[in-house]
Every structure is written in C-alpha cells, then in structure tokens.
Design a protein around this motif. Structure first.
Motif, short mmCIF file in Angstrom:
data_model
loop_
_atom_site.label_atom_id
_atom_site.label_comp_id
_atom_site.label_asym_id
_atom_site.label_seq_id
_atom_site.Cartn_x
_atom_site.Cartn_y
_atom_site.Cartn_z
N MET A 182 0.63 -11.73 -7.88
CA MET A 182 -0.04 -10.12 -6.98
C MET A 182 0.57 -8.61 -7.07
O MET A 182 -0.26 -7.79 -7.51
CB MET A 182 -0.79 -10.40 -5.65
N LEU A 183 2.13 -9.68 -7.26
CA LEU A 183 2.58 -8.13 -7.74
C LEU A 183 3.15 -8.23 -9.34
O LEU A 183 3.72 -6.72 -9.09
CB LEU A 183 4.21 -8.79 -6.49
N TYR A 228 -0.03 -0.20 1.40
CA TYR A 228 0.21 -0.48 -0.11
C TYR A 228 1.19 -0.93 -0.47
O TYR A 228 2.59 -0.95 0.03
CB TYR A 228 -0.08 0.83 -1.38
N LYS A 251 3.50 -2.32 -6.95
CA LYS A 251 3.37 -3.67 -8.62
C LYS A 251 4.77 -3.95 -9.14
O LYS A 251 5.24 -2.33 -9.19
CB LYS A 251 1.85 -3.92 -8.98
N ILE A 287 -1.00 -2.20 -4.76
CA ILE A 287 -2.49 -2.43 -4.52
C ILE A 287 -2.62 -2.53 -3.20
O ILE A 287 -1.46 -2.29 -2.31
CB ILE A 287 -2.04 -3.59 -5.19
N VAL A 339 -2.81 -4.04 0.41
CA VAL A 339 -2.88 -5.50 1.32
C VAL A 339 -2.53 -4.69 2.54
O VAL A 339 -3.29 -3.74 2.79
CB VAL A 339 -1.13 -5.27 0.90
N LYS A 385 -2.20 -9.82 1.35
CA LYS A 385 -3.68 -10.49 0.87
C LYS A 385 -3.33 -9.14 0.41
O LYS A 385 -4.02 -8.03 0.97
CB LYS A 385 -4.74 -11.05 1.80
N ASP A 386 -3.96 -8.90 -1.16
CA ASP A 386 -4.83 -8.09 -2.51
C ASP A 386 -5.94 -7.99 -1.46
O ASP A 386 -7.18 -8.67 -2.16
CB ASP A 386 -5.06 -8.78 -3.22
N THR A 404 -7.84 -5.02 -2.84
CA THR A 404 -8.90 -4.34 -4.00
C THR A 404 -9.86 -4.42 -4.05
O THR A 404 -10.66 -3.59 -4.56
CB THR A 404 -7.22 -4.85 -5.55
#
Length: 711
Positions: free
Chosen positions: A398-399, A446, A449, A455, A457, A478-479, A481
């Motif tokens: 995710m990152l 947020y 990354k 992103i 979260v 958890k993302d 997006t």
C-alpha cells in the motif's frame, strides 16, 4: 703396540661417541680398533639383543666369513652355554682351546674352525647391551692379559656408545610422543563435531599402535534411566565397515551390563590389553568369534571423572602385540580426546535443545507470519522509540515500499499529522486511547507513500502490553482510495444526472424559440441590404448558443455510436487538418510523430474526432504566445495505444488538474467546462483513460490511452 697409540685410538672413539649419534658407525670403529690392537684376531663380531632373547650380529671385521654374513649369525643363550654364562655372569670368558671346553655351540666352532675364543659382555652399570666375540680363523689366538684388558677397554667404550644411543633414542621417542600429543591437542581444538574428534582420535591411536581396527562405544548422556552405551563409530580404515559393524552388534544384542571386560574398563577407568581373548574369561567370546577378534586393547574415554565410552582396538586374524610405551601413549591420546569430546557432546546436546526450542519458535513464527501475510489490511508494529519493528506485505504494498525498507524506520515517515512528529510513542498512544474512550467518530487520515504521494486511510493503533507495561504498539490501517473514488464517481454521477435532466429540459425549451428567432433574423437580413454586419454578429451568437445546447444535449443523452475497425492515424490527420487554420491564426505549429506501427482499432470515429478536437483546441487556446504542439502516437504495450498531446502553454496547477472533467469546471474565461467533460466520457466509452500532467517548467501533457480491440 705403544700405549700412546692405544690412548689415541681410545680418544678417537670417545670423540666419535660424543659427536656421532649413528650407533653403527661408532661400533664399527670399535671393531676396527680391536682388530688393529690384536693382530692375531682375524674376526671381531658385535652382537645386539633381540626381543626373543637371542643375539644377532650387528657389525664386525670382516663383514662375512666362509660366505656367511655377520647379520645372519645368531647366538642363543638357550643353546649356547658360553653365551648363557656371558649373559648371566656379565664377565669376559677366554677359551684358549675350544677342543677341551664344551660350552660354545659346536656348530660355529666347526664351521669357522675356531681354535680359541674370547667372549665379552657389553655392559654398563650392570645393564647388558650386547656381546662381543673374537677368534682367529683356523689358529690359536694366545691372548695376553694386557691384550685382553685393552680389548675390554674398547668394549666398555662400545657399552657407553650403545647406552648413549639408547638414551638419545629414548629422548627422541619422548620428544616424538610429546609432539604427537601436542599435534593431537592442536588438531582437536579445531574440531567442532563428534565426528571430527573421533576421526582424529582413530587416526592418531592407529598411528601409535599400528592398528587400524578401531571403534568407539559411547554413553548416551541424555538417558534418564542411567548410562546407556551403544556402538557409535568405526574407523574408516578398519577392515569392517561402520554399517556392518553396527548391524552385527544389533544381531548379537551385546549386553554391556553383562560384558565383564567392558564393565571392568568403565568401573576401574583403566585400559586393559588381552593378547588372546579366548584364553581370558572376561571378553564376550560370541562377539569375538562373530567379529574375528584375536586380541583386544580397550581404552576408557574419561573426562572430569565421567566415563563417556570406550575405544576398543582389536586385532583380527592374528594376535596383536603392543609395548607398554605404545599402550601408554595411546591412552594419553584417548585422554586428550575425552576432554575435547566431553565439551563437544555437551555443546551438541545444548544445540539440540536450542534447535528444538528454535523449531517450536519458528513454527509459531511461521503461523504468526502466515496470519500477518494473509491479512488484507496493512499491519506494522512500533517499539517505544516509534521505530517500525515488523510489517506485513499488505502494508508495504500500500505504501510502495519493500518490507525490508520499512523495518527500523520511524513511524513519522508514514503518518502525516503535524502533531504526530512532536509526540513520543507514549503520548501518541495516550492520545489514541483518549479518542477511543470518548467514542469520537472515525476520522480520515493520509499516509505518506514512498513516492511522496498521499493515500487516504483509516487506521487504528493498539498498545502492546507485557506484564502491565507498554512495550510498543500495533498499527492497523486500510487504504480507502477505492472507496473515495467510488464515492466521487457516485457524486459525479448524481451531479451529471441532475445536470442532464436540467440540460434536457432547458435545451428543448430554448432550442424551439431559438430556431424561430434565427429564421426571422435571416428573413430580416435578406430585406435589409445595408445593415448586414449586425445581423452577422447576431447569427454567430445564436450559433454559439446552439452549440452549447448541443453539448448540453450530449451530456443529457449521449448519442448511440456504431463501433467499427478504423485506422487511428487518418482520424488524427483529419483532426489536424480541421484545426490547422485555427492553429496558424494563433501562431501554433502542429507536429505529429508516429513512433511505431499502429494496428486498426474498434472505435467510434466521430466521437474520437470530437475528443481529439476538444484536446487540441484547449491546447491551442492555452498558447497565447504561440509555439509547438507535439503529438506522439505509440504502442503502450501489445494491447494499448497511447496518444500524447504536449503543448507549450502556461500549464495547469495540480489542484486544478484534479477537477478537470467535472461538469462546468473550466480554466478559461469564456468556457463552460463541457468540452473536457464530454472528452472524458468519450474516452471512457472506449474503455480508455486520460492522464493530464503539467511539468514545473510549463506546458501540459494530455495522454489518451485506448485499447486495441478488434472484436
């Protein structure tokens, strides 16, 4: 012969004894001196003892008589009374006439025609080193007392030489044994396993006793029921293979507790040598018969008072013979081995325990890692310093990191809240606990990354408690997006739906009277011959209103388009041809480049033209001072084609790029924001994408990616 000559010879022999360690050379000089001293002596022989009690010729003058070499001559006290008297009385014996003296063995007397014989023992401090015999072949010697005393003096010199040689040999043996023990100790210090230690021990013990049939029976120190012995290893040079040796032990089912020899060795902790196993009741005769053992030398392995096992050295086929020195040295090698073996056995035992515990821990770790890796949410752990201690692949993906890149870094590298960087992990945990206790609604945050983008979260942080103390924390996130994008799509769809309904109603209501007005203006224009300018302006504005209404109607109800296989390049060329005049008026040059061959694609030709026209018109209008628009067409991959439109205009800020394509959002003073919105919809209907970027040095790049579909 003069006394001076005799003293010179004695001095020379003495010097030779002190300077030459070669016994044969010294004794040869003694024999030569005796021959020169007494001219009536034709034979001088020096005999040295053997293990069986006999004496064999060693050196003398001459080297052979009647074809018989001196070293082939043997004299035995068991068959020769003269030899027996010399050995037991340790005194010289002169026999002037052998025919009247029955002590010498008659065979050599007759063979060498010995008429008279002079025999002397080589002694020093009552220790017998050998014998000397003198005779004159076929004639009587008639030795005088003075001559016999001179000969005895030379023989005494021989005794000193032999004694010195033996002492030197003994010293050399002791030094060799000491060096061997040093070599064993040094080599064992480099051994790290039982296998290596026992192989080293077998090699050195075999070297000492000149026997390669060596094995070892070891005690199992981990046995709860008491010491249990078992055959552990066999020398690789043995006549038996280790596999056969162990298999034979299993067949005979050797009972160590009932084996008298074995029990005596481990209880007394002393080595035992049995030259004939079948004449001794202690060995297991069945086992000896099975293995073909004739002799056995069993040595205990003792370290710190504990018996680790035994090392049997066996002779197969014939009985073995070992000197006391050999057995003592072999015991010393085994003693050194026992110390090293004790340390390694205990180390291996501890390593087994560690390996078992490690295996258990690894199983638990694998289970934990499996659960961690299977989790769809991002999870990472923090220590009290705020550094990341573990991280699952979902979090790293995710990152945009590798897992190894995150381990050891600070959590502030990820979290973007300004106040977080000023808080310790304890303060941060306290803040989170306060938020949770007050049941504050879940907030949106947020995370940073790797590429510095953000992103959205949702995350939760849980303290790690050990014995009532906080030792760290676990962050689960958890993302969101995709959820936000979905929400944006729904919001835009709702907005478009409302706008579409509004646009349809407004457009139909406006277009009918608008058509009537345009018709009357055209009628008036035809009657007024001299006022055509104002009528032209009014007609242009009416056409512009009609164009806006057409776009509103497209938003409200896109027209149905028939998709056909078309070439992309002619479509682009037609668009460039249509806009060439507008570009020229704005001092803009249109340059198109085809990087690769482009196959036919399934598309709606008119719609794609509309989309390309909208993009190029925006690019031309953004270049107030003219310039060049580069259009590059290339295959993105096997299934997609990309069209890049790069202008040299003023560019667009990142904040505005995010809103492009929304209804009624525009960056132009007289725009309505419908052109790009329609362009986005057209590309979307072709299952394509639009990317808009604006480099820091100015200009805008619009990339349209379309799939190459032929069905």
């Amino acid at each position: 012969m003069s006394e001076q000559t005799r003293y010179v010879r004695l001095a020379q022999i003495c010097q030779l004894i002190n300077s030459n360690r070669d016994l044969r050379s010294v004794l040869d000089a003694v024999a030569t001196a005796i021959s020169a001293e007494v001219v009536r002596v034709s034979s001088v022989g020096i005999y040295l003892p053997q293990e069986d009690g006999a004496f064999r010729g060693y050196v003398g003058k001459p080297g052979h008589i009647n074809g018989v070499k001196l070293d082939e001559m043997l004299v035995n006290p068991a068959t020769d009374q003269l030899v027996s008297d010399l050995v037991h009385l340790r005194k010289s014996v002169y026999i002037p006439d052998t025919s009247v003296d029955g002590r010498p063995d008659p065979r050599p007397i007759e063979m060498f025609q010995i008429k008279s014989l002079f025999g002397l023992p080589i002694t020093y401090e009552d220790e017998l080193y050998g014998l000397v015999f003198l005779f004159n072949y076929g004639e009587v010697m008639n030795l005088t007392d003075e001559e016999m005393q001179s000969i005895e003096a030379y023989v005494n010199m021989a005794a000193v030489a032999i004694r010195n040689g033996k002492q030197f040999s003994h010293i050399q043996t002791l030094l060799a044994e000491k060096q061997l023990l040093l070599d064993v100790t040094r080599e064992l210090s480099h051994c790290s396993t039982t296998e290596q230690i026992l192989s080293t021990c077998f090699r050195y013990v075999g070297q000492v006793v000149n026997n390669r049939n060596i094995g070892v029976h070891l005690c199992d120190i981990t046995s709860i029921s008491g010491p249990r012995f078992k055959p552990a290893k066999m020398s690789k040079q043995s006549d038996w293979t280790e596999e056969d040796w162990k298999e034979t032990h299993r067949e005979i089912k050797l009972d160590y507790n009932r084996d008298l020899l074995f029990q005596e060795v481990i209880q007394k902790k002393k080595a035992i040598f049995i030259p004939d196993v079948f004449k001794d009741h202690r060995p297991n005769h069945d086992a000896c018969s099975k293995f073909g053992i004739k002799s056995i030398f069993m040595i205990p392995l003792v370290a710190m008072g504990q018996v680790l096992g035994t090392i049997p050295v066996v002779s197969l086929g014939e009985q073995g013979k070992y000197t006391e020195a050999e057995m003592t040295l072999a015991q010393s090698v085994v003693d050194v081995t026992a110390t090293a073996l004790s340390n390694v056995i205990r180390m291996e035992y501890l390593e087994c325990i560690v390996a078992e515990r490690t295996s258990e821990l690894e199983e638990k770790t694998k289970l934990f890692q499996l659960i961690l890796n299977s989790a769809g949410e991002g999870i990472y752990g923090l220590d009290l310093s705020g550094d990341i201690t573990f991280c699952n692949p979902s979090a790293a993906d995710m990152l945009g990191y590798e897992v190894s890149e995150l381990i050891g870094t600070s959590f502030t590298r990820i979290m973007t809240e300004p106040e977080v960087e000023r808080l310790s992990i304890h303060q941060f945990l306290a803040r989170m606990e306060q938020i949770q206790s007050q049941q504050i609604a879940e907030q949106e945050y947020y995370f940073h990354k790797k590429d510095s983008t953000l992103i959205p979260v949702e995350y939760d942080i849980t303290p790690i408690q050990e014995e009532g103390r906080t030792t760290g924390a676990v962050v689960t996130f958890k993302d969101i997006t995709d959820r936000k994008n979905t929400e944006d799509i729904i919001r835009k769809a709702d907005k478009l739906s409302v706008i579409g309904e509004l646009a349809a109603g407004v457009a139909h209501e406006i277009r009918n009277p608008l058509t009537t007005i345009r018709g009357f203006i055209q009628l008036l224009q035809s009657r007024a011959k001299h006022e055509t300018t104002n009528f032209g302006i009014m007609l242009d504005e009416l056409d512009r209103i009609n164009f806006i209404i057409s776009e509103l109607l497209f938003v409200a109800k896109p027209e149905d388009v028939m998709f056909r296989n078309k070439e992309l390049l002619p479509i682009l060329n037609n668009v460039i041809l249509l806009l060439q005049a507008q570009a020229t008026m704005n001092n803009v040059q249109l340059v198109i480049e085809y990087v690769s061959d482009i196959p036919d694609m399934l598309c709606g030709e008119s719609q794609l033209k509309q989309a390309f026209i909208n993009i190029l018109k925006n690019a031309i209008e953004s270049m107030e001072h003219g310039g060049t628009i580069h259009i590059q067409v290339q295959m993105e991959d096997e299934k997609n084609v990309s069209i890049h439109f790069a202008d040299q205009g003023i560019g667009i800020s990142q904040e505005r790029i995010k809103k492009l394509g929304e209804p009624f959002y525009t960056t132009k003073e007289k725009g309505f924001g419908l052109g790009l919105m329609i362009t986005f919809q057209i590309v979307k209907r072709h299952n394509g994408t639009i990317r808009i970027a604006s480099p820091k040095d100015g200009g805008t790049v619009v990339t349209v990616t379309l799939p190459i579909n032929t069905n």
